[in-house]
Scaffold this active site. Structure first.
Site, PDB file in Angstrom:
ATOM      1  N   GLU A 153       1.936  -0.168  -4.891  1.00 27.83           N
ATOM      2  CA  GLU A 153       0.930   0.837  -5.263  1.00 27.83           C
ATOM      3  C   GLU A 153       1.639   2.183  -5.136  1.00 27.83           C
ATOM      4  OE1 GLU A 153      -3.119   3.096  -3.970  1.00 27.83           O
ATOM      5  OE2 GLU A 153      -1.601   2.500  -2.540  1.00 27.83           O
ATOM      6  N   ASP A 164       0.843  -1.195   0.000  1.00 25.16           N
ATOM      7  CA  ASP A 164       0.000   0.000   0.000  1.00 25.16           C
ATOM      8  C   ASP A 164       0.884   1.254   0.000  1.00 25.16           C
ATOM      9  OD1 ASP A 164      -2.814   0.956   0.339  1.00 25.16           O
ATOM     10  OD2 ASP A 164      -1.965   1.902   2.134  1.00 25.16           O
TER      11      ASP A 164
END
Ligand code: NOJ
Length: 507
Positions: free
Chosen positions: A243, A191
Site C-alpha cells: 500500500e 500497510d
C-alpha cells in the site's frame, strides 16, 4: 514457466469486523468468514486479503497492533484463524494477511516498556526532547508528549511509529513475516509500505499537505528487498503487495523493481474521476510502469458508487470526495468501471460489498462514527466509517443477516435492504451476477492490451486477443464493434452500447 497465482488473480478484501458475525456480538469474526467461504468460491474470487485481525485495542480497528504473532480473541483467536486458513485452502482460496510495520499500538509490550522508562525500548520508537512541526495523517500534531519527551505517530497517538534505524525493529519484522509464511499464508499486504523510514534528521516541513520527509525515503527499499528475499526463499509462490501512496507513478515503479515488491496497488486509477481521457491515461501509465494491480475501492475510500455518482464536488480528499450523489447513476458507472477493470491485464483487488453495488453510507450520525480520522479532522473529512458499515446479506432480519445482534458495531441504514446480497444471487440483472459472470469470463482474457481508436472523446476501447472492451463514459450510446456481445454492465439494445456502460465482445 507457469505464472505465479497472483498475477491475474482477483483478491477479495475482507474487512473482518463488517463481513459476517457468527457469535452475535455485533462484530464480524473468522468463523463468520469461514461459514461464507462457499459464497466467495461461488462469486469466483481467487483469494482473500484479511485486514489486520491481530490483538489490538482497536484505536484504528486493528491497524494499532499489540501482538503481531497472534489473533485477537474478538475474531476467534489463533485456533479460529488456523481453521479458517485450512478451509480457505480447501476451497482453493489463497489468503493474504495485512502487516503493519510503520507503527504498533501503545499497548505493544515494547512501547509499554518504553513508556516505563526503558531507554533501549525508547530507541525502538522515535522519541525526542523537541518535536518538529509535522502533522499526523489523521489530522493534528504528529507528536505526543509523555514526560520530558515526545514520541512520533504518523497516524493516531495510539499508533507510535517504530524507529526503523534500530536493527531490532528490522529483525523483529523478519520474524513476523516468517511466522505467517510458516503458518501457511500466501502473501502479505504491507500497510503504508513507503513510510517505515523518516528523514534522518526529522527536518521540519514548511509546506502544507503531503510531507515528503515523512515517507518515501531511499532506505525503505532495502527493507522491501530483504522481505522479497525471504518470500522468495519459500517453495511456494508468495506475494507481497504494497500500500504505497507516493506522488507519482514513477515513484511507485521504484518499489516494483525486480528485486522488490511483486505487487503494489495502483491508486492512480482509483482517484480518477469518471472521465474517459483520465481513465485511459491512467491505465496506460499503470500498464507501463506499475505492473497492473488494479483496485477501485478499499476500507479507506468512499465506495466507488458514491464517487462515480458525484454530481458536484464540494470538498473532501480525492479518495473521499464529497458533494451531491446520484446513486442510480453511481451504481451504473461503478458497474461499468468494474467491468473495465476486470478486463485489464493483471490482478484486481475487490473490496467487500462492491460485488453488490453498495453505496457509501454518507449520513452516519456523528455519534456513531468511530474512525479516528473523523475525530481528528472534524467536519473537514468525515472519515472512513461509511465504507465499513457491516454488509447486508438479507433484506430482512436483525442487521440484515450480518449478525444475530440487532446492533452491529456501525448502524446500517434502512436502504441497505435494497442491496441485500442473497437477493441478488441468481438474479440475472444484479450487480452480484455481473461480477460473478465477469470473474468467470475474464479467465479467457489473455495477452497485452492494445488501444483502439474511437470516434468520440468520451469512449475508450481496447483489444486483448480476441476480446474487445468498450466503455462509454458519457450519456450518449455508441455503435457496437463488429463482434459478438459477451457481457455488458447495462442491458444493450442491438448495435449500440448505452451511456455509462462497459461492454465486452469476442471475435
Ligand atoms: C493504511 C490503512 O489502510 C488504514 O486503514 C490505516 O488507518 C493506516 N494505514 C494506518 O495504519
Amino acid at each position: 514457466m507457469t505464472e505465479p497465482w497472483w498475477r491475474q488473480a482477483v483478491v477479495y478484501q475482507v474487512y473482518l469486523r463488517s463481513f459476517a458475525d457468527s457469535d452475535g456480538d455485533g462484530v464480524g469474526d473468522l468463523e463468520g468468514l469461514r461459514e461464507r467461504l462457499d459464497y466467495l468460491r461461488r462469486l469466483g474470487v481467487d483469494g482473500i486479503w484479511l485486514n489486520p485481525c491481530y490483538p489490538s485495542p482497536g484505536a484504528d480497528h486493528g491497524y494499532d497492533v499489540s501482538d503481531y504473532m497472534d489473533i485477537d480473541p474478538l475474531y476467534g483467536g489463533l485456533s479460529a484463524w488456523d481453521r479458517f486458513l485450512g478451509d480457505a485452502h480447501a476451497h482453493g482460496l489463497k489468503v493474504l494477511m495485512d502487516l503493519v510495520p510503520n507503527h504498533c499500538s501503545v499497548e505493544h509490550p515494547w512501547f509499554r516498556a518504553a513508556l516505563a522508562g526503558d531507554r533501549e525500548m525508547r530507541d525502538r520508537f522515535i522519541f525526542r526532547r523537541q518535536p518538529n512541526n509535522w502533522q499526523s495523517i489523521f489530522g493534528g500534531p504528529a507528536w505526543t508528549q509523555v514526560d520530558d519527551e515526545w514520541y512520533l505517530h504518523s497516524f493516531a497517538p495510539e499508533q507510535p511509529d517504530f524507529n526503523w534505524r534500530n536493527p531490532a525493529v528490522a529483525e523483529y519484522f523478519e520474524q513476523v513475516l516468517r511466522f505467517w509464511f510458516d503458518r501457511g499464508v500466501d502473501g502479505i499486504r504491507i500497510d503504508v509500505a513507503h513510510m517505515m523510514y523518516k528523514h534522518a534528521e526529522l527536518l521540519d516541513w514548511p509546506g502544507t499537505g503531503h510531507n515528503p520527509h515523512m515517507s518515501n525515503q531511499p532506505e525503505v527499499h532495502d527493507v522491501l528487498r530483504r522481505w522479497r528475499r525471504i518470500a522468495d526463499g519459500y517453495a511456494r509462490d508468495l506475494t507481497l503487495v504494497g500500500e504505497i501512496w507516493v506522488p507519482t507513478v514513477d515513484d511507485l515503479a521504484l518499489f516494483l523493481r525486480p528485486d522488490e515488491l511483486p505487487q503494489a496497488f495502483y491508486f492512480d486509477l482509483l482517484v480518477c474521476p469518471w472521465d474517459a481521457g483520465r481513465f485511459r491515461d491512467s491505465i496506460t501509465r499503470g500498464l507501463s510502469t506499475a505492473g497492473g494491480t488494479w483496485t477501485l475501492a478499499n476500507h479507506d475510500v468512499h465506495r466507488s458508487v458514491s464517487r462515480y455518482g458525484l454530481l458536484t464536488r464540494t470538498g473532501g480528499p480525492a479518495t473521499r470526495p464529497r458533494g451531491e450523489v446520484d446513486v442510480a447513476l453511481g451504481v451504473r458507472r461503478a458497474r461499468a468501471a468494474a467491468l473495465l477493470t476486470l478486463a485489464l491485464p493483471g490482478s484486481v483487488y475487490l473490496y467487500q460489498g462492491e460485488e453488490a453495488g453498495l453505496p457509501e453510507v454518507l449520513d452516519l450520525p456523528d455519534s456513531a462514527r468511530q474512525d479516528p480520522t473523523f475525530h481528528r479532522s472534524g467536519p473537514a473529512d468525515y472519515g472512513r466509517d461509511g465504507c465499513r458499515v457491516p454488509l447486508p446479506w438479507t433484506s430482512t432480519g436483525p442487521s440484515f443477516g450480518f449478525s444475530r445482534s440487532p446492533s452491529p458495531w456501525l448502524p446500517q441504514p434502512a436502504w441497505f435492504a435494497d442491496y441485500a446480497i442473497e437477493d441478488q444471487i441468481g438474479h440475472p440483472d444484479s450487480t452480484w451476477e455481473l461480477h460473478r459472470q465477469a470473474l468467470t469470463l475474464r479467465r479467457d482474457f489473455t495477452g497485452p492490451l492494445e488501444w483502439l481508436s474511437t470516434s468520440r472523446d468520451d469512449v475508450i476501447a481496447f483489444r486483448r486477443g480476441p476480446h474487445t472492451v468498450l466503455t462509454v463514459f458519457g450519456p450518449t450510446p455508441y455503435p457496437t464493434p463488429q463482434a459478438t456481445p459477451l457481457l455488458a454492465s447495462t442491458p444493450c439494445p442491438p448495435n449500440e452500447v448505452p451511456g455509462n456502460t462497459t461492454a465486452w465482445f469476442v471475435g
